[in-house]
Structures are given as structure tokens and as C-alpha cells.
Design a protein around this motif. Structure first.
Motif, PDB file in Angstrom:
ATOM      1  N   UNK A   1       8.624  12.296   5.561  1.00  0.00           N
ATOM      2  CA  UNK A   1       7.549  12.994   6.270  1.00  0.00           C
ATOM      3  C   UNK A   1       6.701  11.978   7.037  1.00  0.00           C
ATOM      4  N   UNK A   2       7.250  11.368   8.090  1.00  0.00           N
ATOM      5  CA  UNK A   2       6.531  10.290   8.793  1.00  0.00           C
ATOM      6  C   UNK A   2       5.235  10.735   9.444  1.00  0.00           C
ATOM      7  N   UNK A   3       5.096  12.028   9.722  1.00  0.00           N
ATOM      8  CA  UNK A   3       3.847  12.514  10.305  1.00  0.00           C
ATOM      9  C   UNK A   3       2.760  12.709   9.250  1.00  0.00           C
ATOM     10  N   UNK A   4       3.153  12.686   7.991  1.00  0.00           N
ATOM     11  CA  UNK A   4       2.215  12.990   6.909  1.00  0.00           C
ATOM     12  C   UNK A   4       1.842  11.777   6.075  1.00  0.00           C
ATOM     13  N   UNK A   5       2.512  10.644   6.280  1.00  0.00           N
ATOM     14  CA  UNK A   5       2.261   9.465   5.457  1.00  0.00           C
ATOM     15  C   UNK A   5       2.555   8.204   6.251  1.00  0.00           C
ATOM     16  N   UNK A   6       1.928   7.115   5.848  1.00  0.00           N
ATOM     17  CA  UNK A   6       2.160   5.802   6.466  1.00  0.00           C
ATOM     18  C   UNK A   6       2.080   4.748   5.371  1.00  0.00           C
ATOM     19  N   UNK A   7       2.725   3.605   5.609  1.00  0.00           N
ATOM     20  CA  UNK A   7       2.835   2.573   4.578  1.00  0.00           C
ATOM     21  C   UNK A   7       2.444   1.200   5.133  1.00  0.00           C
ATOM     22  N   UNK A   8       1.139   0.960   5.290  1.00  0.00           N
ATOM     23  CA  UNK A   8       0.704  -0.333   5.812  1.00  0.00           C
ATOM     24  C   UNK A   8       0.604  -1.423   4.755  1.00  0.00           C
ATOM     25  N   UNK A   9       0.779  -1.062   3.477  1.00  0.00           N
ATOM     26  CA  UNK A   9       0.581  -2.019   2.398  1.00  0.00           C
ATOM     27  C   UNK A   9      -0.879  -2.062   1.962  1.00  0.00           C
ATOM     28  N   UNK A  10      -1.099  -2.500   0.729  1.00  0.00           N
ATOM     29  CA  UNK A  10      -2.456  -2.569   0.180  1.00  0.00           C
ATOM     30  C   UNK A  10      -2.827  -3.997  -0.171  1.00  0.00           C
ATOM     31  N   UNK A  11      -4.073  -4.336   0.112  1.00  0.00           N
ATOM     32  CA  UNK A  11      -4.658  -5.603  -0.317  1.00  0.00           C
ATOM     33  C   UNK A  11      -5.664  -5.304  -1.424  1.00  0.00           C
ATOM     34  N   UNK A  12      -5.367  -5.775  -2.623  1.00  0.00           N
ATOM     35  CA  UNK A  12      -6.320  -5.610  -3.728  1.00  0.00           C
ATOM     36  C   UNK A  12      -7.060  -6.929  -3.892  1.00  0.00           C
ATOM     37  N   UNK A  13      -8.336  -6.882  -3.634  1.00  0.00           N
ATOM     38  CA  UNK A  13      -9.158  -8.094  -3.643  1.00  0.00           C
ATOM     39  C   UNK A  13      -9.369  -8.598  -5.066  1.00  0.00           C
ATOM     40  N   UNK A  14      -9.413  -9.921  -5.198  1.00  0.00           N
ATOM     41  CA  UNK A  14      -9.690 -10.572  -6.496  1.00  0.00           C
ATOM     42  C   UNK A  14      -8.685 -10.158  -7.564  1.00  0.00           C
ATOM     43  N   UNK A  15      -7.461  -9.891  -7.155  1.00  0.00           N
ATOM     44  CA  UNK A  15      -6.428  -9.418  -8.092  1.00  0.00           C
ATOM     45  C   UNK A  15      -5.635 -10.618  -8.599  1.00  0.00           C
ATOM     46  N   UNK A  16      -5.905 -11.024  -9.820  1.00  0.00           N
ATOM     47  CA  UNK A  16      -5.193 -12.168 -10.388  1.00  0.00           C
ATOM     48  C   UNK A  16      -4.162 -11.742 -11.426  1.00  0.00           C
TER      49      UNK A  16
END
Length: 374
Positions: A93-108
């Protein structure tokens, strides 16, 4: 038809699809999970009626969700893999979702070999997201490349449209008051709404936080808690500011492809209950601490509400043992899991066989209260 009864079959709009030997199904709740189940059932030839208490779809938890598609540190492995499987289905469903990736800050945290991620130094983070403040970049981040977001309201409307095109009916402003049972028999015969009782072979409860109230008179306890409290702002479209989803321990930010920015504050009993202009300004200012360019953003929409959260943080899915034609489907990761749940639940109902992927998530299990860990 007021003051009477009707069968779900009379509510459908049959087309050329074959319905021989397929059950009639009432789906209570027109959110992401209910709409996906309804779509898949209708495509399999079932006579489907969706009942929604509100005047529009996605009026409950789905419409307030930030729809983060992820399997981030979801354990045990079978739960992580369930989420990963469904994330792949969102690709249909490319019109309903996108996948840019996530950056979780301070994630060790330590990475998971089954779930690609990369640690970023403060310098690398600043290079990836130049508009983040220096303070936001101080602790670095971890980049989770497979993650994305959905447009929850658009997805619900699309799923329901697909269901209707395959003969389903969607009834708005039909709050379910109770479940009708057969005397001297453990069988749900239908659902009671104001002025009307509808009957069907199977009843699916996908009404999130409304489920326990419906099952309690049946002697069924569905262990849900209402958290986290969420306050979500969608801004008017802005120039490109962020390329990835940005998350820390209090806030979620994503600039979607049309330029608007969704900002959600995470759990907390001190979060405001009301979606007011003053609250939206607080949310935007909190986001501007991380991305200063957001400071002048204008609010397009603000919502506040509670999300369903099974006490052990896992989905609750399946027919109940006590009432064999009553199916329950509720989970916190509804956005991530919606495509897969629609597929698997419809298969269980139509094929009358339990799916091994759903075996760990039955109501008949020992619940360990992990809700405090969110």
C-alpha cells in the motif's frame, strides 16, 4: 428498521463474489484492525457488516495513533517477527505508508541481528539530520532503517472501501450496547444497538477500549489498560526539515511526504486530556527543542486520547473458549499489525483452523503485567 432484528446478510450488497458456505460476520469497530479484518473477510466471500459507534471511521484509537510502523525491541522473537511480517505487507500500500527509517536519540541499546540498525555518533547524526539542534545530537542515535509510518485515517477508509466493493456494509452511528446470547447455549447470536439487533454467525470485537465492557456480562475478562495517553499535533505543510522519523523518550516526530509534521508526546498521566490550541502550542514547542525550525509551525489538527494496551504488551487475538463464535482482536501495535492481522484473522474465521502465528496471543494465556514498562 427500528425496534426489530435483522441478519447481517440482509445488510450486505452482494456482487459477483461467491458467498456459498461462508459465514456472516459482524465486525464491531471501524479502526485499523476492524477495517482490515472486514476487507479480508469480504474478499473471501463472507457477508460482512461493520458497526461503528461514531459518525466516521477511525474515530477512536486509530485516528489518534501516530502509526509508527516498527518492530523495535519487541520481544520475544515471535512478536518481533510478527511485526516484521506485517511491516512487509504495508509495502503493498505505497499510498498509505512510507519507510524513511527512524532515528532514536540517545539509544545505547544493543542491536538485534534480525532487525537492522546502525549507531550514529553526534557528528554522524548531525550529518543525517542537519536541522536537529546541537543539544538533540549530543547523545548520538541509532538508525533503524526498516521503520516507517502509515496514514491511519486514509488506511482505514481504503480498507473499508475495499470491503464495501466486495459486498460489505458499514453502519455508522451504531454503538453496540451488548451482545445477544442464546439461552442455554454458549453462542453469541448477535449484537444489540439502539433500536436494532443484528444477527450473524460470527461476531468480531475490534473496538479497542470498548471491548471489556461488552465481554464482562459474558464472564469474560479482557485484560486491557488505557495507556499511553497521547497528544498528537499535525502541522500545516512545511519546507523539508526532517528526513527520518525522530524519537526520544518523550516525543515522536515525523515529517510526512506532503510536508506536514506529526508530533506526538509519549505516555504520562500528566499529559493534558484536551486537544486545545494551547496544548498544540506546547507540543510544537517541545518538538522545537529538537528541531528549532518547527518553532513557527502552525497547527492543522490536534488530538488527545488513550490507546488500548494489553497488560502484557502482546496482542489478544482469537475465538474465545467460552463463546466459540466470539472473536476478539485488540492490540497496542495496531498500526504496524493491521495488514497481517486482517489476513490471519480472516483465515481463521473462514478456514475454521487456528493459525500457528497467532498461537501465543490467545485470551486463554497467563498474563504478566508489563504495561508499566512502556
Amino acid at each position: 428498521m427500528l425496534g426489530g432484528t435483522m441478519n447481517a446478510a440482509t445488510q450486505a450488497n452482494p456482487q459477483s463474489i461467491s458467498r456459498k458456505d461462508q459465514p456472516s460476520v459482524l465486525v464491531v469497530g471501524a479502526g485499523l484492525i476492524g477495517s482490515s479484518i472486514a476487507m479480508h473477510l469480504a474478499k473471501k466471500g463472507c457477508l460482512v457488516t461493520v458497526l461503528e459507534a461514531s459518525a466516521q471511521p477511525a474515530a477512536g484509537a486509530s485516528g489518534k495513533s501516530w502509526a509508527w510502523l516498527n518492530a523495535n525491541h519487541k520481544q520475544p522473537a515471535h512478536y518481533r517477527d510478527l511485526n516484521l511480517h506485517s511491516m512487509k505487507l504495508w509495502g503493498q500500500y505505497p499510498d498509505l505508508a512510507a519507510f524513511p527509517g527512524s532515528l532514536i536519540l540517545n539509544d545505547d541499546r544493543t542491536g538485534d541481528n534480525a532487525y537492522p540498525s546502525s549507531p550514529l555518533t553526534p557528528e554522524q547524526l548531525k550529518e543525517e539530520e542537519p536541522e536537529l539542534s546541537d543539544a538533540a545530537c549530543q547523545g548520538g542515535a541509532r538508525l533503524y532503517e526498516p521503520e516507517g509510518y502509515a496514514y491511519p485515517e486514509s488506511a482505514v477508509r481504503f480498507f473499508l472501501q475495499q470491503a464495501e466493493q466486495n459486498g460489505a456494509s458499514v453502519l455508522y452511528e451504531h454503538p453496540v450496547q451488548s451482545l445477544e446470547t442464546r439461552k442455554f447455549s454458549p453462542h453469541i447470536t448477535g449484537v444489540v444497538t439502539p433500536g436494532t439487533t443484528l444477527h450473524a454467525d460470527v461476531v468480531v470485537l475490534a473496538a479497542a477500549l470498548g471491548i471489556p465492557e461488552l465481554t464482562k456480562p459474558l464472564g469474560l475478562s479482557v485484560p486491557l489498560t488505557a495507556k499511553p495517553r497521547t497528544v498528537t499535533v499535525i502541522t500545516k505543510p512545511l519546507k523539508p526539515i526532517l528526513k527520518h522519523i525522530v524519537v526520544n523518550d518523550t516525543i515522536f516526530i515525523v515529517q510526512r511526504r506532503d510536508g506536514d509534521v506529526m508530533i506526538s508526546l509519549f505516555a504520562g498521566d500528566d499529559r493534558p486530556d484536551e486537544a486545545t490550541e494551547a496544548v498544540s502550542k506546547q507540543v510544537i514547542q517541545a518538538a522545537a527543542v529538537l528541531a528549532p525550525e518547527l518553532a513557527e509551525a502552525q497547527t492543522q489538527q490536534v488530538t488527545a486520547g488513550l490507546m488500548p494496551y494489553p497488560v502484557d504488551a502482546r496482542p489478544i487475538v482469537g475465538f474465545t473458549r467460552e463463546w466459540p463464535n466470539l472473536y476478539i482482536a485488540v492490540m497496542h501495535s495496531g498500526a504496524t499489525l493491521a495488514p497481517l492481522m486482517g489476513k490471519l484473522v480472516s483465515e481463521e474465521i473462514v478456514n475454521k483452523q487456528e493459525h500457528e502465528l497467532l498461537a501465543p496471543y490467545r485470551l486463554q494465556r497467563d498474563f504478566a503485567d508489563l504495561s508499566h514498562t512502556y
